[in-house]
Design a protein around this motif. Structure first.
Motif, mmCIF file in Angstrom:
data_model
loop_
_atom_site.group_PDB
_atom_site.id
_atom_site.type_symbol
_atom_site.label_atom_id
_atom_site.label_comp_id
_atom_site.label_asym_id
_atom_site.label_seq_id
_atom_site.Cartn_x
_atom_site.Cartn_y
_atom_site.Cartn_z
ATOM 1 N N PHE A 86 3.022 -8.079 3.399
ATOM 2 C CA PHE A 86 2.334 -6.796 3.285
ATOM 3 C C PHE A 86 3.283 -5.671 3.690
ATOM 4 C CE2 PHE A 86 -0.399 -3.449 5.214
ATOM 5 C CZ PHE A 86 -1.088 -3.096 4.066
ATOM 6 N N VAL A 87 3.300 -4.638 2.867
ATOM 7 C CA VAL A 87 4.204 -3.513 3.116
ATOM 8 C C VAL A 87 3.439 -2.213 2.912
ATOM 9 C CG1 VAL A 87 6.127 -2.277 2.015
ATOM 10 C CG2 VAL A 87 6.347 -4.706 2.497
ATOM 11 N N VAL A 88 3.707 -1.225 3.777
ATOM 12 C CA VAL A 88 3.142 0.110 3.567
ATOM 13 C C VAL A 88 4.306 1.032 3.232
ATOM 14 C CG1 VAL A 88 1.960 2.070 4.634
ATOM 15 C CG2 VAL A 88 1.325 -0.262 5.271
ATOM 16 N N LYS B 274 12.086 -7.633 -2.167
ATOM 17 C CA LYS B 274 12.544 -8.063 -0.845
ATOM 18 C C LYS B 274 11.423 -8.680 0.000
ATOM 19 C CE LYS B 274 15.331 -6.508 2.980
ATOM 20 N NZ LYS B 274 15.866 -5.377 3.695
ATOM 21 N N TYR B 275 10.210 -8.098 -0.091
ATOM 22 C CA TYR B 275 9.140 -8.569 0.811
ATOM 23 C C TYR B 275 8.060 -9.402 0.109
ATOM 24 C CZ TYR B 275 11.439 -5.579 4.125
ATOM 25 O OH TYR B 275 12.389 -5.025 4.939
ATOM 26 N N SER C 240 6.759 -3.177 9.070
ATOM 27 C CA SER C 240 6.252 -3.325 7.697
ATOM 28 C C SER C 240 5.988 -1.956 7.058
ATOM 29 C CB SER C 240 4.975 -4.176 7.687
ATOM 30 O OG SER C 240 3.945 -3.489 8.373
ATOM 31 N N LEU C 241 6.322 -0.877 7.800
ATOM 32 C CA LEU C 241 6.114 0.478 7.278
ATOM 33 C C LEU C 241 7.429 1.080 6.796
ATOM 34 C CD1 LEU C 241 3.417 0.094 8.788
ATOM 35 C CD2 LEU C 241 3.669 2.398 9.681
ATOM 36 N N PHE C 242 7.396 1.737 5.651
ATOM 37 C CA PHE C 242 8.595 2.378 5.084
ATOM 38 C C PHE C 242 8.209 3.781 4.622
ATOM 39 C CE2 PHE C 242 8.844 -2.136 4.780
ATOM 40 C CZ PHE C 242 10.129 -2.429 5.189
ATOM 41 N N LEU D 162 0.869 -1.180 0.000
ATOM 42 C CA LEU D 162 0.000 0.000 0.000
ATOM 43 C C LEU D 162 0.904 1.228 0.000
ATOM 44 C CD1 LEU D 162 -2.826 1.322 0.408
ATOM 45 C CD2 LEU D 162 -2.453 1.095 2.861
ATOM 46 N N VAL D 163 0.805 2.030 -1.052
ATOM 47 C CA VAL D 163 1.638 3.222 -1.147
ATOM 48 C C VAL D 163 0.754 4.434 -0.850
ATOM 49 C CG1 VAL D 163 3.189 4.542 -2.651
ATOM 50 C CG2 VAL D 163 2.959 2.063 -2.962
ATOM 51 N N ILE D 164 1.063 5.136 0.249
ATOM 52 C CA ILE D 164 0.200 6.263 0.647
ATOM 53 C C ILE D 164 0.866 7.587 0.278
ATOM 54 C CG2 ILE D 164 -0.978 7.403 2.571
ATOM 55 C CD1 ILE D 164 -0.819 4.756 4.113
#
Ligand code: BG6
Length: 510
Positions: A40-42, A111-112, A84-86, A9-11
């Motif tokens: 899952f990655v944000v 990577k994820y 999981s947040l970047f 999810l790209v916010i």
């Protein structure tokens, strides 16, 4: 339970208030409920210079919106979520090169293991929605050849019919309509969805849901707060754009629509569009004058404390004529609703926060018993969207004793009585739906345009018409008292609660 694919999810606008206040808490709830996919990655994106660690602190580890919840969990549990947040700093502009962003997305994906499935969430000023969509397209990030790509767009969808159309066309240059999810958080509210169930899964309501049995429909959306720190935005928007064009017309469409043939997104959305298109557009000045009321809250004293008037709020023009209260009467031109008036109002600085739909049924054709006052004597179905979410049916019962004296009694259901059930927050539900590709609770382009088509002439009249007043109401009362004149006959708005201020509820500002 539907399966949610691995995804990222790209916010956009990730350093803003919505991300910390609503989006991350919603994701955390999904994490708690085990609804997030395995991988899952944000990725938060915005113009602030933050590291991954600073972003995690801001929106999770030190966030006041999550502190209660994370305190109850182990450090390792919370860390797994925050890891999981970047974050990616986009530099000064949203329309600069996205090469670095494209590379970061690709690296995180490899990577994820997010399987090239991306959701882009736009929580930025709407003026840059299209440039963002274009940049994503230029990076090859909108093609669904190797995974799903979805775009979630926050309101406002335009400022008028014309700007909404331009925005839709602009986004559709880079994304297919089926990839675009226009979020309206009212559709994420359990009680709003329950409208469909109340109507279409019960055989007792639908036969009565028409002009033969319903005298009028009333919808109230009241907020206790004023414009708070959002004066700058609100002064250019007003109640009609901020609440009515989107949230309230969504509710109206669910009350008005015909039964869909199934529960698939397109079936439901087709019926909602038909419903919105059947609203009678008010065109001439006389109709607009008689059927619309706009007003602004003025300073008052509540519990011995002075409360600011709208024009004294920070960011608001001291001569502003922007409405903080809007009340409308309108009709629906179709077989089911002919001649049934709809009364809808929305406002800030009311005595309490409440959103409810009241279906007023007609009086029995032949009155046998003596009953109380007119506002209290008919059957009403009250659908409480918030708070005390539930449904209430008012019906007549005999007062014990001699003769046939009739009083109103309540038959009620409250969601809070379902103790075992976790009722998802609106954003939680909507995010999960988008992650699973279910667009039922998202607005389609034609739906948004149909809503603007109804609202545009009212805005135009309020801005440019002759003899248009803006009324004043004291902060803490149920709007200007002349709003009761909108309602036919001797009926009045149903006000669920007392006024807070003793000041009168009416004055003409200009
Ligand atoms: C937002 C409006 O869409 O909805 C706000 O911009 C309003 O002005 C808010 O306060 C109300 O939402 P809710 O869910 O608290 O009724």
């Amino acid at each position: 339970m539907n399966k949610t694919s691995n995804q990222m999810l790209v916010i956009f606008g990730a350093s803003g208030d919505l991300t910390a206040r609503k989006l991350i808490p919603a994701l955390y709830n999904l994490y708690l409920g085990n609804h997030l996919p395995e991988n899952f990655v944000v990725l938060g994106v915005s113009r602030s210079d933050l590291t991954d660690g600073e972003f995690r602190k801001k929106v999770v580890l030190e966030s006041s919106y999550l502190s209660d919840k994370i305190d109850k969990k182990s450090e390792a549990f919370v860390k797994k979520f925050s890891d999981s947040l970047f974050y990616e700093d986009l530099g000064r502009e949203y329309d600069t090169s996205y090469d670095r962003l494209g590379k970061r997305i690709a690296d995180l994906n490899t990577k994820y293991g997010t399987d090239n499935n991306y959701i882009f969430y736009l929580s930025t000023p709407p003026g840059i929605y299209e440039p963002i969509a274009k940049n994503l397209y230029d990076q090859g990030l909108t093609s669904e050849q190797d995974g799903c790509k979805r775009l979630i767009v926050e309101k406002p969808f335009g400022y008028s019919l014309e700007t909404a159309k331009n925005l839709n066309t602009g986004l559709q240059r880079y994304f297919q309509e089926s990839q675009i999810y226009r979020i309206d958080h009212y559709l994420g509210k359990e009680t709003v969805q329950n409208l469909l169930v109340t109507r279409f899964s019960n055989s007792i309501f639908e036969p009565l849901w028409n002009r033969n049995y319903i005298r009028h429909v009333e919808i109230t959306n009241a907020e206790k707060v004023g414009v708070e720190k959002r004066g700058g935005y609100y002064d250019k928007s007003g109640a009609l754009r901020d609440m009515f064009q989107n949230h309230l017309l969504q509710i109206v469409s669910l009350v008005v629509m015909e039964p869909p043939i199934g529960d698939q997104a397109e079936e439901i959305r087709n019926e909602k569009v038909k419903a919105l298109k059947s609203l009678r557009i008010m065109k001439d000045e006389e109709t607009l004058f008689k059927n619309t009321i706009r007003a602004q809250y003025v300073s008052s004293v509540i519990d011995g404390e002075k409360v600011n008037g709208y024009r004294e709020e920070p960011g608001v023009d001291p001569e502003s004529t922007t409405e903080t209260y809007a009340a409308l009467k309108f009709y629906v031109d179709n077989w089911r609703w002919k001649d049934v008036p709809f009364y809808v109002r929305t406002a800030k600085r009311m005595p309490t926060k409440v959103t409810e739909i009241v279906i007023h049924f007609k009086s029995p054709h032949h009155q046998i018993f003596k009953e109380g006052n007119i506002n209290n004597k008919d059957n009403k179905l009250i659908i409480r969207i918030q708070p005390d979410e539930g449904i209430l049916m008012k019906f007549g019962v005999k007062v014990p004793g001699q003769g046939f004296k009739v009083e109103r009694a309540n038959l009620d259901f409250y969601y809070s009585s379902l103790v075992e059930t976790h009722v998802m927050e609106a954003y939680e539900r909507l995010l999960l739906d988008a992650m699973q590709g279910d667009a039922t609770l998202y607005a389609r382009a034609d739906e948004v345009e149909a809503a603007w088509e109804f609202v545009d002439p009212i805005l135009d009249y309020w801005e440019n018409g002759k003899d248009v007043h803006i009324y004043g109401y004291s902060a803490g009362v149920w709007g200007p008292t002349n709003a009761d004149d909108l309602i036919d006959g001797l009926y009045m708005w149903r006000n669920p609660g007392e006024n807070l201020a003793d000041d009168p509820g009416f004055c003409v500002i200009s």
